[in-house]
Design a protein around this motif. Structure first.
Motif, PDB file in Angstrom:
ATOM      1  N   PRO B   5      70.896   6.635  46.012  1.00 33.11           N
ATOM      2  CA  PRO B   5      70.249   5.319  45.841  1.00 33.11           C
ATOM      3  C   PRO B   5      68.763   5.446  45.509  1.00 33.11           C
ATOM      4  N   GLU B   6      68.137   6.536  46.015  1.00 32.79           N
ATOM      5  CA  GLU B   6      66.726   6.773  45.729  1.00 32.79           C
ATOM      6  C   GLU B   6      66.411   6.630  44.247  1.00 32.79           C
ATOM      7  N   LEU B   7      67.361   7.133  43.453  1.00 36.67           N
ATOM      8  CA  LEU B   7      67.142   7.190  42.018  1.00 36.67           C
ATOM      9  C   LEU B   7      67.098   5.808  41.367  1.00 36.67           C
ATOM     10  N   PHE B   8      67.512   4.802  42.128  1.00 35.87           N
ATOM     11  CA  PHE B   8      67.548   3.476  41.531  1.00 35.87           C
ATOM     12  C   PHE B   8      66.355   2.619  41.927  1.00 35.87           C
ATOM     13  N   LYS B   9      65.299   3.268  42.452  1.00 36.74           N
ATOM     14  CA  LYS B   9      64.036   2.559  42.714  1.00 36.74           C
ATOM     15  C   LYS B   9      63.340   2.308  41.377  1.00 36.74           C
TER      16      LYS B   9
END
Ligand SMILES: Nc1ncnc2c1ncn2[C@@H]1O[C@H](COP(=O)(O)OP(=O)(O)OP(=O)(O)O)[C@@H](O)[C@H]1O
Ligand SMILES: Nc1ncnc2c1ncn2[C@@H]1O[C@H](COP(=O)(O)OP(=O)(O)O)[C@@H](O)[C@H]1O
Ligand code: SF4
Ligand code: SF4
Ligand SMILES: [Mg+2]
Ligand SMILES: [Mg+2]
Lengths: 335, 309, 324
Positions: B5-9
């Motif tokens: 999910p980090e990558l979707f910041k």
């Protein structure tokens, strides 16, 4: 529905002084018989090169199809010899280009140019060919086709020449017609006439058409399905209603927001996409639209977005479609 | 790569680099790069540079001068003292060929320069003025064209050098060639200017109030420079050839000065017994003309805007 | 109401066609008797098919062409009869932005020199430093990176080049700018960039634009009033919202109905007025109303009498026999 054309992972390169230009990158699409597919996108995004690949008309050198497959009627186009291709060109697949003046031979009259094709490909004799030529000219809406047969290209106006070209391309009842910006050089009133002609053709002859244009208005009037290209990549494809009324890719949003809309109030402003498309010399292992995208996320800088299928007919190459992405709705100006 | 999910910041927009366009190169850099890829043109360029150098310093390094006669050593074959041999008056052929190079190259370069100055101005003014003036100026060029080149040159030399029997002054050759060789240049420049004149950047210069002179010198001529250089380069071998021919038929520089044409002409009388006397100047003329033509062709390819990508 | 900044009355511009040394040439009637006025700080759109004389109008108004007949008043003064000095100063106040971003910049000059040239010609900057600052200010104004002064035009994209052209026109601080199809040659996404830049400059610098285009939807968006041209004549002028909502002249109607809309549901429902044939030649325009060869409402009188321009109120003018 039977699939007429099936393109998978097409790759086209040009070797130039400055380096290797990757003009088409991993493009896949299908085209059914009798369907109109529009390819849209900014200048230089690879629309014409994609279409030329189907005809194997890429100038080589410097160009080369470096990967993928193109199945036409189930047969691999890329494996055919040049002689086999010559049979296909003009017979099964024909093409009309933007510049009608240079596409016609200036020293031959219309009759010679049309009947030549018929006699060559259909083995007709002169009187059969003449009759067919008149039939073709009236089909594309040329008044008094009998007398027009004797005209030379320079005696015709731009709109007339474009009709003659369309008539020529229809001579052998092609299954696929590729129209590369057929109306871009014409005035709106003439463009409207040509669009009418193309509409009639697909209704009467059930010819599949690949329509290349950058005018989304022309697309709305003519196409069944649309593919949007950006910097050599396919970024979104779907039916015309899906792409124009319910687009999912930020680039398509940007395109639609750049157009003035009918229901715009005096205070409404256009929202341009700032910046410019990337140089195709660059090897991009990220989303090509990233520097111009308002919704860019960390992952967009790390990996190329794969094709996401919301509906079977609608694919979008954007990380926003990933289940983990934050929900983003399209801007209200769009659609 | 694992997808977290980090990558979707959202990405920090300030950190996103805009795509840079390809590195900048000017027209001349680009042309030079293309020229470098042409081995024939580059070899020719080096050859001409060396030839020019030899022509300038060579005669100083030689123990002989072009007019030194040595009746003990006439018609020597090439040997250690005289690498090219000697002629019927015992003059060293090497130094005379080098000296000839001086004259031939000077003739070539001076012709090219006059061609440029007269041809570019004439063609430029004619093209820019247009209409009746253009029509008149071009009819004048047509008339000049209708008289054979050589006839012109011979007439001019006779007029400029009334006592021509003793040989001809170098400057009269310069003038004669200059007067004749600008014609093609004028035509080429005019044709290009006529088409450039319709381009929008010339209209733009007019709307911001630029005067005709400025438009010609700053906007038009720099854009015709490619053709000017090619035409001038090609006029050099023509001029060298004409001078050699004139010398050969006895209308060239006066003895004991040497030009390649004159050396060849002198050699003719003794051709049967001493062919080597003819070989050196003849080969020099051939190679030089060839080299200039290669350079001209190379430049044409390198400067052709259609080749640009 | 302000006084108009531009008043054009009965302007004609004929070009001799070919014609040699002695022979009497035929005439191309590029602009044939047109009149219009322009308010300061506003945009007048000029639309029509190619070859109908839009460019010629623009170039004649700013003095690139000498009119064959008619009057052009700039801020109340006749440009053609003005003294040489006055002419030069009014020339300076009227500038032009060109259609082709590739042909309108000298490829051998840097962007700094292109924008700096008008400053040099009119001595608008004292010293190197002021010149440089002014150039950078102008580049910044049109949204270009001021550090790019030393780049050459071919290093820029079409949209960026078009901005360089805008910066050059702005360098002499004009009041009136003719924009001759400034967006026809650039991509959709870039068109919006340029149109936005122009609008913003108009607000900041109180500029007046004559905006020529054949993209009717963009003209509607940017213009306050729109004039429709056909074969060298203006056939209808109206406020842009009015013109698009209630076109009156048959040609205007046909032109608007031919514009495709990027909405498939609307497109499917739309009924088009298709015009037959092509625009006649401006060398021998048809007698009477020049549109009668393609008009679906033509009546007998149309073939003989040229329709007068009629005022329907609120600055709505139309030239057609069917409206009295
Ligand atoms: N013969 C060629 N040599 C080198 N590069 C080429 C050649 N043909 C096309 N390209 C490059 O391929 C890319 C795609 O070109 P293409 O003609 O398909 O664009 P397009 O989408 O049709 O644009 P347009 O709307 O301007 O027609 C461009 O970057 C172009 O520079
Ligand atoms: N310099 C010129 N010489 C001769 N004819 C011209 C010239 N400029 C324009 N024309 C003619 O005048 C008519 C109007 O041209 P133009 O104003 O350029 O039209 P538009 O801008 O509406 O496309 C055209 O028929 C064109 O051929
Ligand atoms: S993948 Fe990312 S950068 Fe690319 S369009 Fe989608 S959100 Fe924007
Ligand atoms: S005057 Fe007649 S021909 Fe002209 S537009 Fe009106 S109705 Fe049509
Ligand atoms: Mg294309
Ligand atoms: Mg125009």
């Amino acid at each position: 529905m039977n699939t007429l054309l099936n393109v998978r992972d097409l790759e086209v390169e040009f070797r130039t002084y400055a380096g290797v230009v990757r003009a088409v990158r991993q493009v896949s699409f299908d085209l059914n018989a009798g369907e109109v597919l529009a390819i849209v996108g900014e200048s230089g995004c690879g629309k014409s090169v994609t279409a030329q690949s189907i005809m194997r008309l890429i100038p080589s050198p410097p160009g080369k199809i470096t990967g993928g497959s193109i199945l036409f009627n189930g047969e691999e186009i890329l494996a055919k010899t040049e002689t086999q291709m010559q049979k296909i060109r003009g017979n099964d697949i024909s093409v009309i280009f933007q510049d009608s003046m240079t596409s016609l031979n200036p020293v031959l009259n219309v009759r010679t140019q049309i009947t030549e094709i018929l006699r060559l490909h259909k083995k007709m004799n002169q009187s059969q060919a003449d009759a067919r030529a008149i039939e073709l000219l009236s089909m594309v809406g040329i008044p008094e086709p009998q007398t027009r047969l004797k005209s030379y290209p320079h005696e015709l106006s731009g709109g007339m020449r474009q009709r003659v070209l369309i008539a020529m391309s229809l001579a052998c009842d092609p299954k696929l017609l590729i129209a590369d910006e057929p109306t871009t050089a014409l005035d709106v009133t003439i463009q409207a006439q040509i669009i009418e002609v193309l509409k009639n053709i697909r209704q009467e002859l059930n010819t599949a058409i690949i329509l290349i244009t950058h005018d989304l208005g022309v697309v709305a009037g003519l196409a069944d399905r649309v593919m949007v290209m950006y910097a050599g990549n396919l970024v979104e494809q779907g039916t015309v209603d899906e792409v124009l009324c319910d687009p999912l890719h930020p680039y398509t949003w940007g395109l639609l927001r750049s157009l003035p809309r009918l229901n715009m109030g005096p205070e409404d402003k256009l929202k341009p996409i700032w910046g410019q498309p990337p140089d195709l010399l660059l090897e991009l292992d990220r989303c090509p639209f990233l520097p111009r995208c308002e919704h860019a996320m960390a992952i967009c800088a790390q990996d190329r977005p794969p094709a996401f299928n919301g509906k079977a007919s609608h694919t979008v190459n954007c990380w926003l479609q990933h289940p983990m992405a934050p929900p983003t709705s399209r801007p209200q100006e769009v659609g | 790569m694992a997808i977290s999910p980090e990558l979707f910041k959202p990405l920090d927009k300030n950190r996103v680099q805009a795509d840079e366009a390809r590195p900048s190169i000017t027209y001349w850099q680009d042309a030079w790069r293309r020229l470098k890829k042409n081995p024939l043109a580059i070899t020719s360029l080096i050859f001409i540079a060396l030839l020019t150098l030899t022509a300038i310093v060579g005669p100083f390094l030689s123990p002989y001068s072009y007019s030194d006669q040595d009746f003990d050593n006439i018609h020597l074959r090439p040997c250690r003292e005289h690498p090219f041999g000697t002629d019927n008056l015992g003059r060293d052929i090497l130094v005379r060929t080098m000296y000839g190079a001086r004259i031939s190259l000077a003739v070539g370069f001076v012709a090219a320069i006059t061609t440029c100055v007269i041809g570019v101005l004439f063609g430029g003014i004619s093209g820019l003025a247009g209409g009746k003036i253009d029509n008149l100026m071009m009819r004048f060029v047509d008339i000049m064209y209708s008289i054979p080149f050589l006839l012109w040159v011979i007439m001019l030399i006779v007029i400029l050098d009334p006592e021509g029997s003793k040989g001809v002054n170098l400057s009269s050759i310069f003038i004669a060639l200059g007067i004749v060789y600008w014609l093609p240049m004028a035509r080429i420049v005019r044709a290009q200017i006529l088409s450039l004149k319709e381009q929008e950047f010339i209209l733009a210069a007019t709307t911001i109030g630029a005067k005709k002179r400025k438009i010609l010198l700053q906007h038009l001529i720099p854009n015709v420079m490619g053709s000017i250089i090619v035409t001038a380069t090609i006029s050099i071998p023509e001029a060298i050839f004409t001078e050699s021919f004139l010398s050969f038929i006895g209308l060239g520089v006066s003895a004991p000065m040497a030009s390649w044409g004159m050396l060849a002409s002198d050699a003719l009388t003794t051709l049967r017994s001493y062919p080597h006397v003819l070989v050196f100047p003849a080969v020099a003329i051939c190679i030089t003309l060839l080299a200039f033509n290669f350079i001209g062709d190379g430049l044409r390819d390198a400067l052709d805007p259609k080749m640009r990508k | 109401m302000n006084n108009p900044i531009i008043e054009v009355t009965n302007l004609k511009k004929y070009f001799p066609l070919g014609g040699g040394f002695f022979s009497q040439a035929e005439m191309v009637r590029a602009v044939d008797d047109i009149s219009f006025t322009m308010d300061p700080g506003k945009t007048l759109g000029l639309v029509g098919e190619s070859g109908c004389g839009k460019t010629t109008v623009g170039r004649t108004v700013i003095g690139l062409y000498k009119p064959t007949a008619g009057k052009i008043l700039f801020e109340g003064a006749d440009v053609s009869t003005a003294s040489k000095a006055d002419k030069a100063s009014s020339r300076r106040q009227m500038q032009m932005i060109f259609q082709d971003p590739y042909a309108s910049l000298n490829p051998r000059m840097t962007v700094g020199d292109i924008v700096g040239e008008p400053l040099d010609i009119h001595h608008l900057a004292k010293g190197k430093k002021e010149r440089r600052e002014r150039i950078q200010y102008l580049l910044d104004l049109v949204g270009l990176n001021p550090d790019h002064v030393n780049r050459y035009p071919h290093e820029f994209s079409g949209g960026q080049r078009q901005r360089v052209g805008i910066a050059r026109a702005l360098a002499v601080e004009p009041k009136f700018i003719v924009c001759d199809e400034p967006i026809s040659a650039v991509d959709v996404s870039i068109q919006a960039q340029i149109v936005n830049t122009l609008e913003q400059l108009q607000d900041e610098l109180h500029l007046t634009f004559l905006f020529i285009a054949h993209d009717l939807s963009m003209v509607k968006y940017i213009s306050h009033r729109v004039a429709v041209m056909y074969l060298g004549k203006i056939v209808e002028i109206n406020l842009s919202s009015e013109l698009y909502a209630h076109p009156v002249h048959p040609y205007t109607k046909a032109l608007l109905s031919a514009v495709p809309i990027a909405d498939p549901t609307l497109e499917r429902k739309r009924k088009r007025i298709l015009l037959e044939g092509d625009v006649p030649s401006p060398i021998n325009p048809p007698p009477g109303c020049c549109f009668h060869t393609r008009c679906n409402r033509a009546i007998g009188v149309c073939k003989e009498v040229i329709p007068e321009m009629q005022d329907l109120g609120n600055g709505h003018l139309v030239a057609c026999h069917n409206y009295h």
